[in-house]
Design a protein around this motif. Sequence first.
Motif, PDB file in Angstrom:
ATOM      1  N   ALA A   1      18.822 -36.778  -0.505  1.00  0.00           N
ATOM      2  CA  ALA A   1      19.849 -35.985   0.162  1.00  0.00           C
ATOM      3  C   ALA A   1      19.661 -34.502  -0.123  1.00  0.00           C
ATOM      4  O   ALA A   1      19.964 -33.656   0.724  1.00  0.00           O
ATOM      5  CB  ALA A   1      21.234 -36.444  -0.302  1.00  0.00           C
ATOM      6  N   GLU A   2      19.155 -34.167  -1.309  1.00  0.00           N
ATOM      7  CA  GLU A   2      18.896 -32.771  -1.644  1.00  0.00           C
ATOM      8  C   GLU A   2      17.871 -32.168  -0.699  1.00  0.00           C
ATOM      9  O   GLU A   2      18.010 -31.027  -0.249  1.00  0.00           O
ATOM     10  CB  GLU A   2      18.417 -32.659  -3.088  1.00  0.00           C
ATOM     11  N   SER A   3      16.825 -32.920  -0.403  1.00  0.00           N
ATOM     12  CA  SER A   3      15.798 -32.439   0.519  1.00  0.00           C
ATOM     13  C   SER A   3      16.376 -32.233   1.913  1.00  0.00           C
ATOM     14  O   SER A   3      16.047 -31.252   2.591  1.00  0.00           O
ATOM     15  CB  SER A   3      14.638 -33.438   0.570  1.00  0.00           C
ATOM     16  N   LEU A   4      17.253 -33.130   2.343  1.00  0.00           N
ATOM     17  CA  LEU A   4      17.885 -32.995   3.653  1.00  0.00           C
ATOM     18  C   LEU A   4      18.707 -31.711   3.730  1.00  0.00           C
ATOM     19  O   LEU A   4      18.618 -30.951   4.708  1.00  0.00           O
ATOM     20  CB  LEU A   4      18.767 -34.215   3.930  1.00  0.00           C
ATOM     21  N   GLY A   5      19.508 -31.454   2.705  1.00  0.00           N
ATOM     22  CA  GLY A   5      20.303 -30.231   2.696  1.00  0.00           C
ATOM     23  C   GLY A   5      19.450 -28.985   2.652  1.00  0.00           C
ATOM     24  O   GLY A   5      19.741 -27.987   3.328  1.00  0.00           O
ATOM     25  N   LEU A   6      18.375 -29.021   1.857  1.00  0.00           N
ATOM     26  CA  LEU A   6      17.492 -27.862   1.741  1.00  0.00           C
ATOM     27  C   LEU A   6      16.816 -27.546   3.069  1.00  0.00           C
ATOM     28  O   LEU A   6      16.760 -26.387   3.498  1.00  0.00           O
ATOM     29  CB  LEU A   6      16.446 -28.121   0.655  1.00  0.00           C
ATOM     30  N   GLN A   7      16.288 -28.568   3.748  1.00  0.00           N
ATOM     31  CA  GLN A   7      15.592 -28.329   5.011  1.00  0.00           C
ATOM     32  C   GLN A   7      16.559 -27.899   6.107  1.00  0.00           C
ATOM     33  O   GLN A   7      16.189 -27.111   6.982  1.00  0.00           O
ATOM     34  CB  GLN A   7      14.836 -29.588   5.436  1.00  0.00           C
ATOM     35  N   THR A   8      17.787 -28.399   6.073  1.00  0.00           N
ATOM     36  CA  THR A   8      18.774 -27.964   7.062  1.00  0.00           C
ATOM     37  C   THR A   8      19.089 -26.487   6.884  1.00  0.00           C
ATOM     38  O   THR A   8      19.153 -25.722   7.860  1.00  0.00           O
ATOM     39  CB  THR A   8      20.056 -28.804   6.934  1.00  0.00           C
TER      40      THR A   8
ATOM     41  N   SER B   1      20.855 -26.836  13.282  1.00  0.00           N
ATOM     42  CA  SER B   1      21.118 -27.584  12.050  1.00  0.00           C
ATOM     43  C   SER B   1      21.351 -29.056  12.341  1.00  0.00           C
ATOM     44  O   SER B   1      20.953 -29.933  11.560  1.00  0.00           O
ATOM     45  CB  SER B   1      22.336 -26.976  11.338  1.00  0.00           C
ATOM     46  N   ALA B   2      22.011 -29.358  13.478  1.00  0.00           N
ATOM     47  CA  ALA B   2      22.240 -30.757  13.839  1.00  0.00           C
ATOM     48  C   ALA B   2      20.914 -31.476  14.120  1.00  0.00           C
ATOM     49  O   ALA B   2      20.716 -32.622  13.688  1.00  0.00           O
ATOM     50  CB  ALA B   2      23.144 -30.834  15.063  1.00  0.00           C
ATOM     51  N   TYR B   3      19.999 -30.809  14.814  1.00  0.00           N
ATOM     52  CA  TYR B   3      18.683 -31.405  15.070  1.00  0.00           C
ATOM     53  C   TYR B   3      17.963 -31.718  13.761  1.00  0.00           C
ATOM     54  O   TYR B   3      17.390 -32.800  13.581  1.00  0.00           O
ATOM     55  CB  TYR B   3      17.835 -30.453  15.914  1.00  0.00           C
ATOM     56  N   THR B   4      17.965 -30.743  12.851  1.00  0.00           N
ATOM     57  CA  THR B   4      17.276 -30.951  11.575  1.00  0.00           C
ATOM     58  C   THR B   4      17.895 -32.100  10.799  1.00  0.00           C
ATOM     59  O   THR B   4      17.175 -32.940  10.234  1.00  0.00           O
ATOM     60  CB  THR B   4      17.331 -29.663  10.733  1.00  0.00           C
ATOM     61  N   ALA B   5      19.225 -32.154  10.749  1.00  0.00           N
ATOM     62  CA  ALA B   5      19.893 -33.224  10.004  1.00  0.00           C
ATOM     63  C   ALA B   5      19.631 -34.589  10.637  1.00  0.00           C
ATOM     64  O   ALA B   5      19.402 -35.581   9.930  1.00  0.00           O
ATOM     65  CB  ALA B   5      21.390 -32.940   9.942  1.00  0.00           C
ATOM     66  N   GLU B   6      19.650 -34.657  11.957  1.00  0.00           N
ATOM     67  CA  GLU B   6      19.419 -35.942  12.636  1.00  0.00           C
ATOM     68  C   GLU B   6      17.997 -36.449  12.385  1.00  0.00           C
ATOM     69  O   GLU B   6      17.802 -37.612  11.988  1.00  0.00           O
ATOM     70  CB  GLU B   6      19.656 -35.786  14.139  1.00  0.00           C
ATOM     71  N   LEU B   7      17.011 -35.587  12.615  1.00  0.00           N
ATOM     72  CA  LEU B   7      15.620 -36.007  12.410  1.00  0.00           C
ATOM     73  C   LEU B   7      15.344 -36.274  10.925  1.00  0.00           C
ATOM     74  O   LEU B   7      14.587 -37.182  10.582  1.00  0.00           O
ATOM     75  CB  LEU B   7      14.670 -34.935  12.941  1.00  0.00           C
ATOM     76  N   GLY B   8      15.955 -35.484  10.048  1.00  0.00           N
ATOM     77  CA  GLY B   8      15.773 -35.717   8.620  1.00  0.00           C
ATOM     78  C   GLY B   8      16.346 -37.050   8.174  1.00  0.00           C
ATOM     79  O   GLY B   8      15.729 -37.766   7.368  1.00  0.00           O
TER      80      GLY B   8
END
Length: 388
Positions: free
Chosen positions: A354-361, A241-248
């Motif tokens: 931000a919604e897209s970031l949360g969804l992809q995480t 989840s940290a990787y996804t949030a950082e890259l996002g």
Amino acid sequence: MVYQGESDGIMGGEPVLSSKIQDERLELSASGSWTAAHSEVLERQVAAVTQHVSSTRTATIDIAGVAELDTLGAWLLERLLRRAGEQGRGAQFIGVPGHYRGLLDEVHQVNRQPPPDRATPNRLLLALDSIGRATANLKVSLDIFLEMFGALSASLLRVLARPRSLRLTSAVHHLNRVGWQAVPIVLLITFLIGCIIAQQGFFHFRKFGADSYVVDMVGILVLRELGVLIVAIMVAGRSGSAYTAELGSMKMREEIDALRTMGFDPVEVLILPRVIALVIALPILTFIGSMAALYGGGLVAWLYGDMNPATFIARLREAISVTHFQVGMIKAPFMALVIGVVACSEGLKVKGSAESLGLQTTTSVVKSIFLVIVLDGVFAIFFASIGM
């Protein structure tokens, strides 16, 4: 906006709507100021005339005498015209001044779409539609996964050809984050898992006088399956989840586009060091977690099962072999690779919100855990087929 007649001065008079029925023909004549300022008067006059509409075959509305007209007045006239035109009756405006034509045409187009069909949809069709969409989405997700895996493999080959291009500092930094900093929580969770398995084993096996087989169960389960599986799930939730949030976040701030503009490959700079760190850290964490789970099982065997540590260790040596340890350790790097590829590919799919970031995480964690469990099942079948 109020449209005003050119020949009626600056302000029109009170609105008037007169009617005359002749030979089943309704003739309506509007005059005065048809604006929102006279809305109550207009509503009453239109309502009074509407009751005569159904008794006639044709109707005309003469608006040549209208001094002022706004959207409200135009809509009341249009509503009256539609009421008169129901059931095939003829109805039309006559004497329309040119400066009112545009407003009346616009109002004439309002609410012309047929009402949506509110019939109850077929549940079978809805289920088939959902299955079809899910299948299409699965194909898209598989394509994205394979594309990321291919890009990562190409970057790794370039690094092997030019070892100095490896971002060693970045890899060590991420290894510290996903490896060393994760040791406390991995130790705690796996220790508790080992304690729980042993306690439940003694509780149920004691009914059959098979206390010693609890050691076999704990040793084999932890080394072959649960040790690597629990650690991989924890890493997927923590580091994936940290990787996804950082890259996002970098994608949202256009930092990845900036890297491409400067001539850098984002996969080589950002993703490869992260995946390498995961592939190195997960086997180490698996070993540490497995030892913690065995220690927890031994502690419960001593305190709850009345089995002293020497007996537990002796029985453990008889129950397990190096093969069981190898099975668990072989799975670890492959699970790490799956977690890294999924986490990074989902991070690059983030849009500008931000919604897209949360969804992809969230999607990253769910997909990673699902694929880890599937991969564990595939390995179980494979090792069983080759006798390991």
